[in-house]
Scaffold this motif. Structure first.
Motif, PDB file in Angstrom:
ATOM      1  N   UNK A   1       0.825  -1.206   0.000  1.00  0.00           N
ATOM      2  CA  UNK A   1       0.000   0.000   0.000  1.00  0.00           C
ATOM      3  C   UNK A   1       0.858   1.254   0.000  1.00  0.00           C
ATOM      4  N   UNK A   2       0.203   2.384  -0.139  1.00  0.00           N
ATOM      5  CA  UNK A   2       0.884   3.679  -0.048  1.00  0.00           C
ATOM      6  C   UNK A   2       0.004   4.632   0.748  1.00  0.00           C
ATOM      7  N   UNK A   3       0.628   5.432   1.605  1.00  0.00           N
ATOM      8  CA  UNK A   3      -0.103   6.470   2.324  1.00  0.00           C
ATOM      9  C   UNK A   3      -0.282   7.642   1.364  1.00  0.00           C
ATOM     10  N   UNK A   4      -1.522   7.910   1.005  1.00  0.00           N
ATOM     11  CA  UNK A   4      -1.813   8.973   0.047  1.00  0.00           C
ATOM     12  C   UNK A   4      -1.616  10.337   0.692  1.00  0.00           C
ATOM     13  N   UNK A   5      -2.123  10.486   1.900  1.00  0.00           N
ATOM     14  CA  UNK A   5      -1.951  11.759   2.609  1.00  0.00           C
ATOM     15  C   UNK A   5      -2.202  11.550   4.093  1.00  0.00           C
ATOM     16  N   UNK A   6      -1.612  12.420   4.903  1.00  0.00           N
ATOM     17  CA  UNK A   6      -1.871  12.449   6.329  1.00  0.00           C
ATOM     18  C   UNK A   6      -2.966  13.475   6.607  1.00  0.00           C
ATOM     19  N   UNK A   7      -3.757  13.218   7.646  1.00  0.00           N
ATOM     20  CA  UNK A   7      -4.888  14.100   7.951  1.00  0.00           C
ATOM     21  C   UNK A   7      -4.825  14.630   9.375  1.00  0.00           C
ATOM     22  N   UNK A   8      -3.639  14.946   9.848  1.00  0.00           N
ATOM     23  CA  UNK A   8      -3.483  15.465  11.206  1.00  0.00           C
ATOM     24  C   UNK A   8      -3.414  14.349  12.222  1.00  0.00           C
ATOM     25  N   UNK A   9      -4.565  13.755  12.529  1.00  0.00           N
ATOM     26  CA  UNK A   9      -4.582  12.658  13.497  1.00  0.00           C
ATOM     27  C   UNK A   9      -4.802  11.314  12.819  1.00  0.00           C
ATOM     28  N   UNK A  10      -4.700  11.280  11.497  1.00  0.00           N
ATOM     29  CA  UNK A  10      -4.916  10.030  10.788  1.00  0.00           C
ATOM     30  C   UNK A  10      -4.285  10.059   9.410  1.00  0.00           C
ATOM     31  N   UNK A  11      -4.779   9.164   8.535  1.00  0.00           N
ATOM     32  CA  UNK A  11      -4.193   9.091   7.199  1.00  0.00           C
ATOM     33  C   UNK A  11      -5.171   8.405   6.253  1.00  0.00           C
ATOM     34  N   UNK A  12      -4.893   8.542   4.973  1.00  0.00           N
ATOM     35  CA  UNK A  12      -5.636   7.877   3.911  1.00  0.00           C
ATOM     36  C   UNK A  12      -4.629   7.057   3.112  1.00  0.00           C
ATOM     37  N   UNK A  13      -4.935   5.772   2.907  1.00  0.00           N
ATOM     38  CA  UNK A  13      -3.996   4.891   2.192  1.00  0.00           C
ATOM     39  C   UNK A  13      -4.737   4.155   1.080  1.00  0.00           C
ATOM     40  N   UNK A  14      -3.966   3.771   0.036  1.00  0.00           N
ATOM     41  CA  UNK A  14      -4.521   3.052  -1.115  1.00  0.00           C
ATOM     42  C   UNK A  14      -3.774   1.735  -1.289  1.00  0.00           C
ATOM     43  N   UNK A  15      -4.522   0.669  -1.598  1.00  0.00           N
ATOM     44  CA  UNK A  15      -3.946  -0.654  -1.827  1.00  0.00           C
ATOM     45  C   UNK A  15      -4.499  -1.219  -3.128  1.00  0.00           C
ATOM     46  N   UNK A  16      -3.690  -2.014  -3.829  1.00  0.00           N
ATOM     47  CA  UNK A  16      -4.191  -2.670  -5.038  1.00  0.00           C
ATOM     48  C   UNK A  16      -5.058  -3.877  -4.728  1.00  0.00           C
ATOM     49  N   UNK A  17      -5.105  -4.281  -3.450  1.00  0.00           N
ATOM     50  CA  UNK A  17      -5.815  -5.503  -3.057  1.00  0.00           C
ATOM     51  C   UNK A  17      -6.514  -5.294  -1.732  1.00  0.00           C
ATOM     52  N   UNK A  18      -7.796  -5.695  -1.653  1.00  0.00           N
ATOM     53  CA  UNK A  18      -8.530  -5.609  -0.399  1.00  0.00           C
ATOM     54  C   UNK A  18      -7.936  -6.540   0.649  1.00  0.00           C
ATOM     55  N   UNK A  19      -7.477  -7.714   0.206  1.00  0.00           N
ATOM     56  CA  UNK A  19      -6.858  -8.679   1.121  1.00  0.00           C
ATOM     57  C   UNK A  19      -5.654  -8.052   1.800  1.00  0.00           C
ATOM     58  N   UNK A  20      -4.787  -7.401   0.999  1.00  0.00           N
ATOM     59  CA  UNK A  20      -3.585  -6.791   1.575  1.00  0.00           C
ATOM     60  C   UNK A  20      -3.940  -5.611   2.469  1.00  0.00           C
ATOM     61  N   UNK A  21      -4.979  -4.875   2.120  1.00  0.00           N
ATOM     62  CA  UNK A  21      -5.384  -3.748   2.955  1.00  0.00           C
ATOM     63  C   UNK A  21      -5.822  -4.234   4.338  1.00  0.00           C
ATOM     64  N   UNK A  22      -6.624  -5.291   4.382  1.00  0.00           N
ATOM     65  CA  UNK A  22      -7.083  -5.822   5.663  1.00  0.00           C
ATOM     66  C   UNK A  22      -5.921  -6.418   6.444  1.00  0.00           C
ATOM     67  N   UNK A  23      -5.033  -7.145   5.754  1.00  0.00           N
ATOM     68  CA  UNK A  23      -3.874  -7.717   6.451  1.00  0.00           C
ATOM     69  C   UNK A  23      -3.001  -6.620   7.057  1.00  0.00           C
ATOM     70  N   UNK A  24      -2.813  -5.520   6.322  1.00  0.00           N
ATOM     71  CA  UNK A  24      -2.014  -4.407   6.837  1.00  0.00           C
ATOM     72  C   UNK A  24      -2.680  -3.796   8.073  1.00  0.00           C
ATOM     73  N   UNK A  25      -4.012  -3.629   8.003  1.00  0.00           N
ATOM     74  CA  UNK A  25      -4.735  -3.041   9.133  1.00  0.00           C
ATOM     75  C   UNK A  25      -4.629  -3.918  10.373  1.00  0.00           C
ATOM     76  N   UNK A  26      -4.802  -5.222  10.195  1.00  0.00           N
ATOM     77  CA  UNK A  26      -4.689  -6.139  11.328  1.00  0.00           C
ATOM     78  C   UNK A  26      -3.285  -6.087  11.920  1.00  0.00           C
TER      79      UNK A  26
END
Length: 599
Positions: free
Chosen positions: A62-87
């Motif tokens: 994934x890549x962090x698209x932007x930071x939002x002060x107390x958080x961030x927005x990230x993009x992944x090419x795969x939903x599986x990888x996005x969930x694995x990263x979050x866990x």
């Protein structure tokens, strides 16, 4: 040829779009954490992002698209990888913050959605992004909430179970979104695999079903319907309540009733049902409060009244019911809050109010205040919690539990004023301010605040008792009993009735009517034996009339409830300059000395 070139030059720039898994995350309670300690919070957040979040996102493509002060927005090419990263990073952050105090612990909420988005080098746009942000907003601290579009891609592929949380409607999103919550060990309660988690009805949500007319006389329907309609109106005055309108409620009149189904149909947590029966020259009203989720009866009562002025009786019955139900609903919600694994500000408020209603001893009041403080920690502008603190601090000062009453009175006034700045129509906030003003030699202003409170909520029985206290401080203790009788008429079984009865006992002492004082104080102690003030005032009155053995026993009971009580506390609270009240206060102090209460 020239024509083709012109057309190519005028062709709009094509936006880049692609199907992506979007992750939105922020810190739960970030404003509260920053308010508590800006530098430490900022430093800790920076460290967690570097040590826990960034490596997990990078590792899973994934890549962090932007930071939002107390958080961030990230993009992944795969939903599986996005969930694995979050866990991965949620687990890592839990490890890194395990030693932190609960109130200072940083926890992320994560939302994941799969959608077609517009892509720019440093941002992404579209409904796919907006849905991820909305999912993040409903995730629990330390949790992960995903949409059905993401769930369809990851089901059975990430080694984690998800609970079906039902459809959710989000602002600016046209259609409801089916949502799922990750069942992470230690972060979410373990539920059976595949179990659906229904959306819980709103707190303090109730429908008053049309009362049944058991008299067999159709002419009594107007009275029965009047009770139902008035009760619906009065319950809506309970702060934070959601009461189903009478027109909807009346669609159930005369039909077979399944209370659980009504709860599901109307999305309410409680049902109040009842009946009215006339027998000769008397009316009997039966009521019961039912939990629609379990079908269990939480409370029931019966009112027997002589048939006189029907409308006056209707008002009295409705007022009594509204006051009793207010206390019962708070108690029921407090019990639910005790079972909550991740309590909200409202959960803490209900637990604080349950303690406030239960007992006015120093430990109970301090514990109640701690719940209100925790509510404010989650929501700094929570009006209910501010009013709770205002009431507790006024009680700590005015009911002689504190050595520094001025500090408590000042804190109470500040909290009530802030509450009124946020909600000028809050009846209890006006009454809380009235309490402080009455107890700080501004009785006339306090009476005006109580009048305002009653104009907003006619069932506020405590305000009537406070009128009596104000009159006593202004030199008219003979009026105390009448105001307390008004309060008891509105709420005869009120959790605060013992305090009102004790005030009448004190007023009778000021009038030199010790025998009457003893009777009112006995009623106070019978109503609630855990109120130390009533025992101490009883000790003083009993000593003054020569019943020393009884006086010593009353003193002993008072000190068992409040071992730190001392006569100097009374002297610290200068409630009034009125000669009649000051003379009564001196007699009270004399009696306490005679009974052996510590100076």
């Amino acid at each position: 040829m020239g024509w083709n070139i012109a057309m190519e030059q005028e062709r709009p720039v094509r936006l880049e779009r692609r199907l992506s898994a979007i992750m939105a995350a922020d810190v739960a309670g970030y404003s509260r954490l920053m308010h508590h300690d800006e530098e430490a919070t900022h430093s800790k957040l920076t460290s967690l992002l570097a040590e826990g979040v960034a490596p997990a996102i990078s590792e899973h493509g994934g890549r962090i698209v932007k930071n939002t002060g107390d958080g961030f927005l990230a993009e992944f090419p795969s939903a599986v990888e996005a969930v694995r990263a979050a866990v991965q990073f949620q687990t890592r952050i839990r490890e890194l913050t395990a030693a932190d105090a609960e109130e200072r612990r940083i926890a992320f909420r994560v939302g994941i959605n799969v959608g077609d988005v517009i892509v720019e080098p440093h941002d992404v746009f579209g409904d796919g992004v907006n849905i991820a942000a909305r999912l993040e907003s409903i995730a629990d601290p330390g949790g992960i909430c995903i949409s059905s579009s993401a769930y369809d891609h990851i089901r059975g592929k990430v080694g984690i179970e998800f609970a079906n949380c039902g459809e959710q409607t989000f602002k600016n999103i046209d259609l409801p979104i089916q949502t799922y919550a990750a069942l992470l060990d230690g972060l979410y309660p373990q539920r059976p695999v595949g179990a659906k988690v229904p959306r819980s009805p709103p707190r303090l949500s109730i429908v008053v079903l049309p009362f049944a007319n058991l008299s067999g006389d159709p002419l009594q329907d107007y009275f029965v319907d009047g009770v139902t309609e008035s009760l619906t109106t009065d319950l809506s005055r309970i702060s934070g309540s959601l009461v189903i309108g009478r027109h909807t409620a009346y669609t159930y009149k005369g039909k077979p009733i399944d209370l659980k189904q009504i709860g599901r149909d109307l999305d309410v947590r409680y049902v109040l049902e009842g009946s009215v029966q006339r027998s000769g020259d008397r009316f009997r009203v039966n009521v019961q409060l039912v939990d629609t989720e379990t079908g269990s009866h939480l409370w029931a009562d019966r009112f027997d009244k002589p048939l006189a002025d029907l409308f006056e009786m209707q008002d009295e019955i409705v007022s009594r019911l509204a006051n009793a139900l207010n206390a019962q609903l708070i108690a029921a919600e407090a019990r639910r809050a005790e079972r909550s694994l991740q309590p909200s500000a409202l959960d803490f408020y209900f637990q604080g109010m349950a303690l406030w209603n239960k007992s006015w001893t120093s430990p109970h009041l301090r514990q109640a205040r701690s719940f209100f403080e925790r509510a404010l920690g989650l929501e700094p502008d929570n009006v209910e919690a501010l009013v709770g603190i205002a009431l507790v601090d006024a009680a700590m000062a005015g009911v002689v539990f504190a050595d520094d009453p001025c500090r408590y009175f000042a804190a109470s006034e500040a909290a009530s004023m802030k509450a009124l700045s946020l909600d000028p129509q809050h009846a209890l906030a006006h009454m809380a301010l009235g309490v402080v003003q009455v107890c700080t030699q501004r009785a006339e202003k306090g009476v005006a605040e109580c009048e305002r409170a009653l104009a907003l909520n006619r069932n506020l029985a405590e305000a009537h008792a406070l009128f009596g206290v104000a009159k006593m401080l202004l030199g008219h203790p003979e009026e105390m009993e009448g105001y307390v009788r008004d309060a008891l008429r509105l709420s005869p079984r009120d959790d605060g009735a013992h305090r009102w009865l004790c005030c009448v006992g004190l007023a009778k002492l000021c009038l030199g009517a010790e025998a009457e004082a003893i009777e009112w104080l006995r009623r106070s102690i019978k109503a609630n034996p855990n109120y130390p003030v009533a025992h101490f005032v009883s000790a003083a009155v009993l000593a003054l009339i020569g019943k020393m053995d009884d006086a010593v026993a009353a003193k002993r009971d008072g000190l068992a409830l409040d071992p730190a009580f001392a006569i100097r506390r009374l002297k610290n609270v200068w409630l009034s300059d009125d000669p009649t009240f000051r003379a009564g206060s001196r007699r009270l102090v004399k009696g306490l000395h005679m009974a052996g209460v510590p100076e």
